[in-house]
Design a protein around this motif. Structure first.
Motif, PDB file in Angstrom:
ATOM      1  N   MET A   1       0.844  -1.198   0.000  1.00 22.09           N
ATOM      2  CA  MET A   1       0.000   0.000   0.000  1.00 22.09           C
ATOM      3  C   MET A   1       0.883   1.253   0.000  1.00 22.09           C
ATOM      4  O   MET A   1       1.848   1.324   0.747  1.00 22.09           O
ATOM      5  N   SER A   2       0.528   2.198  -0.826  1.00 16.36           N
ATOM      6  CA  SER A   2       1.312   3.434  -0.870  1.00 16.36           C
ATOM      7  C   SER A   2       0.920   4.342   0.300  1.00 16.36           C
ATOM      8  O   SER A   2      -0.139   4.174   0.907  1.00 16.36           O
ATOM      9  N   ILE A   3       1.795   5.298   0.613  1.00 12.63           N
ATOM     10  CA  ILE A   3       1.534   6.228   1.703  1.00 12.63           C
ATOM     11  C   ILE A   3       0.583   7.315   1.190  1.00 12.63           C
ATOM     12  O   ILE A   3       0.913   8.021   0.234  1.00 12.63           O
ATOM     13  N   ASP A   4      -0.564   7.428   1.789  1.00 11.91           N
ATOM     14  CA  ASP A   4      -1.507   8.458   1.339  1.00 11.91           C
ATOM     15  C   ASP A   4      -1.636   9.560   2.397  1.00 11.91           C
ATOM     16  O   ASP A   4      -0.942   9.565   3.416  1.00 11.91           O
ATOM     17  N   ARG A   5      -2.540  10.478   2.139  1.00 14.54           N
ATOM     18  CA  ARG A   5      -2.711  11.647   3.003  1.00 14.54           C
ATOM     19  C   ARG A   5      -3.113  11.243   4.435  1.00 14.54           C
ATOM     20  O   ARG A   5      -2.621  11.790   5.414  1.00 14.54           O
ATOM     21  N   THR A   6      -3.990  10.264   4.535  1.00 15.48           N
ATOM     22  CA  THR A   6      -4.424   9.816   5.866  1.00 15.48           C
ATOM     23  C   THR A   6      -3.267   9.195   6.638  1.00 15.48           C
ATOM     24  O   THR A   6      -3.135   9.411   7.846  1.00 15.48           O
ATOM     25  N   ASP A   7      -2.431   8.422   5.922  1.00 13.34           N
ATOM     26  CA  ASP A   7      -1.251   7.837   6.584  1.00 13.34           C
ATOM     27  C   ASP A   7      -0.374   8.938   7.190  1.00 13.34           C
ATOM     28  O   ASP A   7       0.119   8.809   8.310  1.00 13.34           O
ATOM     29  N   LYS A   8      -0.194  10.008   6.415  1.00 18.21           N
ATOM     30  CA  LYS A   8       0.645  11.110   6.920  1.00 18.21           C
ATOM     31  C   LYS A   8       0.008  11.771   8.131  1.00 18.21           C
ATOM     32  O   LYS A   8       0.686  12.119   9.105  1.00 18.21           O
ATOM     33  N   LEU A   9      -1.304  11.941   8.075  1.00 19.04           N
ATOM     34  CA  LEU A   9      -1.999  12.553   9.225  1.00 19.04           C
ATOM     35  C   LEU A   9      -1.897  11.652  10.454  1.00 19.04           C
ATOM     36  O   LEU A   9      -1.663  12.131  11.571  1.00 19.04           O
ATOM     37  N   VAL A  10      -2.107  10.354  10.253  1.00 17.22           N
ATOM     38  CA  VAL A  10      -1.997   9.418  11.389  1.00 17.22           C
ATOM     39  C   VAL A  10      -0.568   9.449  11.933  1.00 17.22           C
ATOM     40  O   VAL A  10      -0.356   9.418  13.157  1.00 17.22           O
ATOM     41  N   GLY A  11       0.409   9.536  11.033  1.00 15.11           N
ATOM     42  CA  GLY A  11       1.808   9.639  11.473  1.00 15.11           C
ATOM     43  C   GLY A  11       2.047  10.883  12.318  1.00 15.11           C
ATOM     44  O   GLY A  11       2.718  10.830  13.358  1.00 15.11           O
ATOM     45  N   ALA A  12       1.469  12.002  11.880  1.00  8.66           N
ATOM     46  CA  ALA A  12       1.616  13.245  12.654  1.00  8.66           C
ATOM     47  C   ALA A  12       0.916  13.127  14.011  1.00  8.66           C
ATOM     48  O   ALA A  12       1.439  13.588  15.038  1.00  8.66           O
ATOM     49  N   CYS A  13      -0.265  12.498  14.028  1.00  8.79           N
ATOM     50  CA  CYS A  13      -0.974  12.281  15.306  1.00  8.79           C
ATOM     51  C   CYS A  13      -0.144  11.394  16.230  1.00  8.79           C
ATOM     52  O   CYS A  13      -0.074  11.637  17.444  1.00  8.79           O
ATOM     53  N   PHE A  14       0.476  10.374  15.632  1.00  9.43           N
ATOM     54  CA  PHE A  14       1.319   9.477  16.427  1.00  9.43           C
ATOM     55  C   PHE A  14       2.488  10.256  17.036  1.00  9.43           C
ATOM     56  O   PHE A  14       2.802  10.097  18.224  1.00  9.43           O
ATOM     57  N   ALA A  15       3.101  11.110  16.235  1.00 11.51           N
ATOM     58  CA  ALA A  15       4.241  11.899  16.735  1.00 11.51           C
ATOM     59  C   ALA A  15       3.792  12.826  17.880  1.00 11.51           C
ATOM     60  O   ALA A  15       4.460  12.915  18.923  1.00 11.51           O
ATOM     61  N   ALA A  16       2.654  13.491  17.699  1.00 12.00           N
ATOM     62  CA  ALA A  16       2.161  14.417  18.741  1.00 12.00           C
ATOM     63  C   ALA A  16       1.786  13.657  20.013  1.00 12.00           C
ATOM     64  O   ALA A  16       2.076  14.104  21.136  1.00 12.00           O
ATOM     65  N   MET A  46      -8.164  15.844   9.713  1.00 11.78           N
ATOM     66  CA  MET A  46      -8.556  14.494   9.311  1.00 11.78           C
ATOM     67  C   MET A  46     -10.064  14.434   9.050  1.00 11.78           C
ATOM     68  O   MET A  46     -10.524  13.839   8.073  1.00 11.78           O
ATOM     69  N   GLY A  47     -10.813  15.084   9.942  1.00 14.03           N
ATOM     70  CA  GLY A  47     -12.273  15.072   9.811  1.00 14.03           C
ATOM     71  C   GLY A  47     -12.778  15.867   8.620  1.00 14.03           C
ATOM     72  O   GLY A  47     -13.947  15.735   8.240  1.00 14.03           O
ATOM     73  N   SER A  48     -11.915  16.696   8.044  1.00  9.38           N
ATOM     74  CA  SER A  48     -12.359  17.484   6.881  1.00  9.38           C
ATOM     75  C   SER A  48     -12.056  16.774   5.562  1.00  9.38           C
ATOM     76  O   SER A  48     -12.318  17.329   4.495  1.00  9.38           O
ATOM     77  N   LEU A  49     -11.500  15.557   5.633  1.00  3.99           N
ATOM     78  CA  LEU A  49     -11.325  14.761   4.414  1.00  3.99           C
ATOM     79  C   LEU A  49     -12.688  14.278   3.938  1.00  3.99           C
ATOM     80  O   LEU A  49     -13.471  13.755   4.735  1.00  3.99           O
ATOM     81  N   ASP A  50     -12.964  14.434   2.669  1.00  4.67           N
ATOM     82  CA  ASP A  50     -14.261  13.963   2.178  1.00  4.67           C
ATOM     83  C   ASP A  50     -14.168  12.475   1.843  1.00  4.67           C
ATOM     84  O   ASP A  50     -13.163  11.819   2.150  1.00  4.67           O
ATOM     85  N   LYS A  51     -15.215  11.937   1.227  1.00  7.56           N
ATOM     86  CA  LYS A  51     -15.235  10.491   1.018  1.00  7.56           C
ATOM     87  C   LYS A  51     -14.215  10.029  -0.015  1.00  7.56           C
ATOM     88  O   LYS A  51     -13.952   8.839  -0.133  1.00  7.56           O
ATOM     89  N   ARG A  52     -13.642  10.959  -0.757  1.00  6.09           N
ATOM     90  CA  ARG A  52     -12.555  10.588  -1.674  1.00  6.09           C
ATOM     91  C   ARG A  52     -11.198  10.912  -1.066  1.00  6.09           C
ATOM     92  O   ARG A  52     -10.192  10.968  -1.759  1.00  6.09           O
ATOM     93  N   ASP A  53     -11.183  11.179   0.243  1.00  4.78           N
ATOM     94  CA  ASP A  53      -9.949  11.538   0.967  1.00  4.78           C
ATOM     95  C   ASP A  53      -9.312  12.791   0.402  1.00  4.78           C
ATOM     96  O   ASP A  53      -8.086  12.886   0.285  1.00  4.78           O
ATOM     97  N   THR A 119     -19.729  24.054   3.386  1.00  4.06           N
ATOM     98  CA  THR A 119     -19.077  24.291   2.088  1.00  4.06           C
ATOM     99  C   THR A 119     -18.471  23.024   1.475  1.00  4.06           C
ATOM    100  O   THR A 119     -18.178  23.012   0.282  1.00  4.06           O
ATOM    101  N   TRP A 120     -18.292  21.981   2.253  1.00  2.68           N
ATOM    102  CA  TRP A 120     -17.520  20.849   1.752  1.00  2.68           C
ATOM    103  C   TRP A 120     -18.107  19.482   2.100  1.00  2.68           C
ATOM    104  O   TRP A 120     -18.509  18.732   1.230  1.00  2.68           O
ATOM    105  N   LEU A 121     -18.200  19.178   3.403  1.00  4.07           N
ATOM    106  CA  LEU A 121     -18.527  17.806   3.804  1.00  4.07           C
ATOM    107  C   LEU A 121     -19.958  17.400   3.478  1.00  4.07           C
ATOM    108  O   LEU A 121     -20.243  16.224   3.242  1.00  4.07           O
ATOM    109  N   ARG A 122     -20.879  18.350   3.443  1.00  6.78           N
ATOM    110  CA  ARG A 122     -22.283  17.973   3.249  1.00  6.78           C
ATOM    111  C   ARG A 122     -22.520  17.348   1.877  1.00  6.78           C
ATOM    112  O   ARG A 122     -23.461  16.577   1.702  1.00  6.78           O
TER     113      ARG A 122
END
Lengths: 135, 494
Positions: A1-16, A46-53, A119-122
């Motif tokens: 699996m390639s590293i995607d945007r969510t992976d990076k966010l989870v990585g940042a959360c892990f670091a914090a 993370m919560g502002s990612l839509d269903k297409r990430d 403006t976005w998630l709905r």
């Protein structure tokens, strides 16, 4: 699996979270303290990612701005600890929490959500079925 | 009949009325467990805040402010409103979509759909049941104290009476009754908190005079680093924020909304309501400190009596009656959510995890609700050792067990069922172990360590580490299947 945007966010959360944990163990409170606005901002992103990430640039900019305001206020409260000043009957650092951070956390954070949602998630939910009204 | 008792009887009648109304509308387990997915944003948001703002939030925070200083409210409450924004961001849209695509009525249901792992489903079902009984036990104990104060009964009779009242309207109307009683109770808490703020601060000459009185005596009391180490205070805040987004009584409310448009303003309503009710602890705690400095109140040996001493001695009986009704509302609003969550775990999630099909779910949900209340009563009244252990399975255990698997799992395809099982086990065991070992004197935890914050962070870290170190293709595939629409759209885009 390639590293995607969510992976990076989870990585940042892990670091914090790791930094906060180390701070809790070692009694180094500034790390725990600043992890709070950082984690809040990361989870909002993370919560502002839509269903297409995907992110919406204006919404992302709004969340990042909110995060920066929080970090700034935390910084001011930290810098003012023991400065001897009084604002509104409270020591300056406490006053920043009572008169600035608390209202910002209570009003601005949820308003950012309302704006990002409108403006976005709905759009993610427009194809879902609405239920009969009972209220 | 005193005005206080009259107020309480009217309050109880209102709760019964809602229970009776809801009973006639409950036709299925969907009605019973997720209010038929009929809630609008205002009822949902007020109900969410009121189930989060428990008796501890009103009485416990007041005691801590009186004892620790203003840092207590910074630790426990000032940042919780932003947790509502985080919760709506992380959970709102995704849980709403899940609730519309699948029969999702509980957290274990979400875990069942997200992870192809029976141990993950089973462990989450057990954790939510045990956690619900634990919370209920604490609420039953607190109810006993408040009811005994109002009616002059023993705490035992008060606990039985209070538990019976919550049980009656929850068993009758499930979460449909629970959501609407939470809504009424939440409004009552908001009104009383505003009233209490002005009444309390005026007792000592207003907000500014009160602060001047305290700062002239001891400015340290108002500092952020007053009595407890700053590491402890901010770790407490971390637990409060992350824990809020991982509490079952909040998460399940997202499964009850009637339409997507109801998501938009919910976070603002919940955050404002919570922020307003923080005024209760802030004003009473500081007022009691100022009264003590002025010599008008004694230095309390037991800080748990801070709230009751103030309302017994400093305000008119009718106002005290309203406040007691509000405190009871805070306790009851948390109780009925946990009865429904516990019942769902027992009659739906556990059997499902074990491959058992339950027929006539509404009847079993009612029986399971009665069982949850009965367990809590027995533990609260007769098994103090169990209460001690259950007390350890609270906010932080849920935070460690649920935040990673649910909040992160909804976004992160690498999240796995194994990591879920490990995080849940860690959340429960770590809290129990630290409680027991500390109480037995086997370990001594430094004063700067806030165990709840530490366990919460460690739980999230362990979840991420296990997910990365032991990847699961099946969990990743399930993630794609779960968000089927997303996959279809990506394919179309390509």
């Amino acid at each position: 699996m390639s590293i995607d945007r969510t992976d990076k966010l989870v990585g940042a959360c892990f670091a914090a979270t790791t930094a906060a944990t180390v701070g809790m163990f070692s009694n180094y409170w500034p790390v725990v303290y600043y992890s709070i606005p950082v984690l809040v901002t990361l989870f909002m992103l993370m919560g502002s990612l839509d269903k297409r990430d995907e992110w919406n640039p204006p919404a992302t900019a709004g969340i990042v701005s909110f995060g920066l305001v929080l970090v700034l206020l935390f910084g001011v409260a930290n810098a003012a600890l023991h400065d001897g000043g009084i604002i509104g009957g409270l020591p300056t650092s406490t006053a920043v929490f009572v008169y600035a951070i608390w209202p910002v956390a209570t009003v601005v954070g949820p308003l950012v959500f309302a704006w990002v949602y409108h403006t976005w998630l709905r759009h993610d939910l427009e194809d879902t079925d609405a239920q009969p009204v009972a209220q | 009949m005193t005005p206080v008792i009259a107020i309480m009887l009217i309050y109880f009648l209102l709760m019964f009325g809602i229970g009776y109304w809801a009973k006639s509308r409950v036709k299925s387990s969907k009605d019973f467990l997720v209010a038929g997915q009929t809630l609008g944003f205002f009822v949902m948001a007020v109900g969410t805040f009121s189930s989060i703002q428990s008796g501890f939030g009103m009485i416990g925070h007041t005691a801590n402010i009186y004892s620790w200083g203003l840092q207590a409210i910074v630790a426990a409450a000032f940042l919780v409103p932003v947790a509502f924004a985080v919760s709506w961001f992380l959970l709102g849209s995704r849980l709403y979509r899940l609730a519309r695509q699948y029969d999702v009525y509980s957290i274990p249901d979400v875990i069942r759909i997200r992870y192809p792992s029976r141990p993950a489903h089973l462990s989450m079902s057990i954790a939510t049941f045990v956690g619900s009984v634990a919370y209920m036990t604490a609420q039953v104990t607190a109810t006993g104290v408040i009811v005994s104060l109002i009616f002059g009964t023993s705490v035992t009779v008060g606990a039985i009476t209070g538990a019976a009242i919550v049980a009656l309207y929850t068993i009758a109307g499930g979460m449909l009754a629970g959501a609407w009683t939470d809504f009424i109770q939440g409004l009552l808490m908001v009104v009383l908190s505003i009233g209490t703020f002005f009444v309390a601060t005026n007792t000592v000459g207003g907000w500014s005079t009160m602060l001047t009185t305290i700062s002239n005596h001891d400015i340290e009391f108002l500092q952020l680093d007053a009595t407890q180490p700053l590491t402890y205070i901010y770790a407490f805040a971390v637990m409060a924020i992350l824990g809020t987004a991982a509490q079952p009584q909040l998460i399940t409310k997202f499964l009850m909304l009637r339409s997507p448009s109801e998501l938009k303003w919910g976070a603002l309503v919940a955050a404002l309501a919570y922020g307003i009710t923080t005024l209760f602890a802030l004003s009473v705690g500081l007022t009691m400190r100022a009264l003590t400095i002025e010599g008008r109140a004694p230095e309390l040996d037991n800080i748990d009596n801070t709230t009751t001493w103030f309302f017994n001695n400093m305000v008119p009986p009718v106002f005290a009656g309203f406040v007691l009704a509000g405190l009871l509302a805070a306790i009851m609003s948390s109780s009925n959510s946990f009865i429904a969550v516990g019942a769902s775990s027992l009659m739906r999630d556990l059997p499902s995890a074990l491959g058992i099909t339950v027929r006539n779910e509404v009847r079993w949900a009612r029986l399971a609700s009665a069982f949850v209340v009965s367990c809590s009563l027995v533990f609260a009244l007769y098994l103090s050792q169990v209460v001690f252990l259950l007390g350890a399975i609270g906010w932080a255990a849920f935070a460690a067990a649920i935040f990673g698997p649910l909040a992160l799992g909804l976004y992160w395809r690498r999240a796995t069922g194994l990591a879920t099982t490990v995080a849940i086990s860690f959340g429960i065991v770590a809290n129990l172990a630290t409680t027991v070992l500390t109480a037995q004197g086997i370990i001594a935890i430094p004063t700067y360590i806030q165990t709840g914050g530490l366990v919460t962070c460690l739980g999230i870290m362990i979840f991420i580490i296990v997910s990365v170190c032991a990847p699961s293709r099946a969990s990743a595939d399930r993630f794609t299947e779960m968000w089927e629409l997303r996959a279809a759209e990506k394919t179309a885009t390509k």
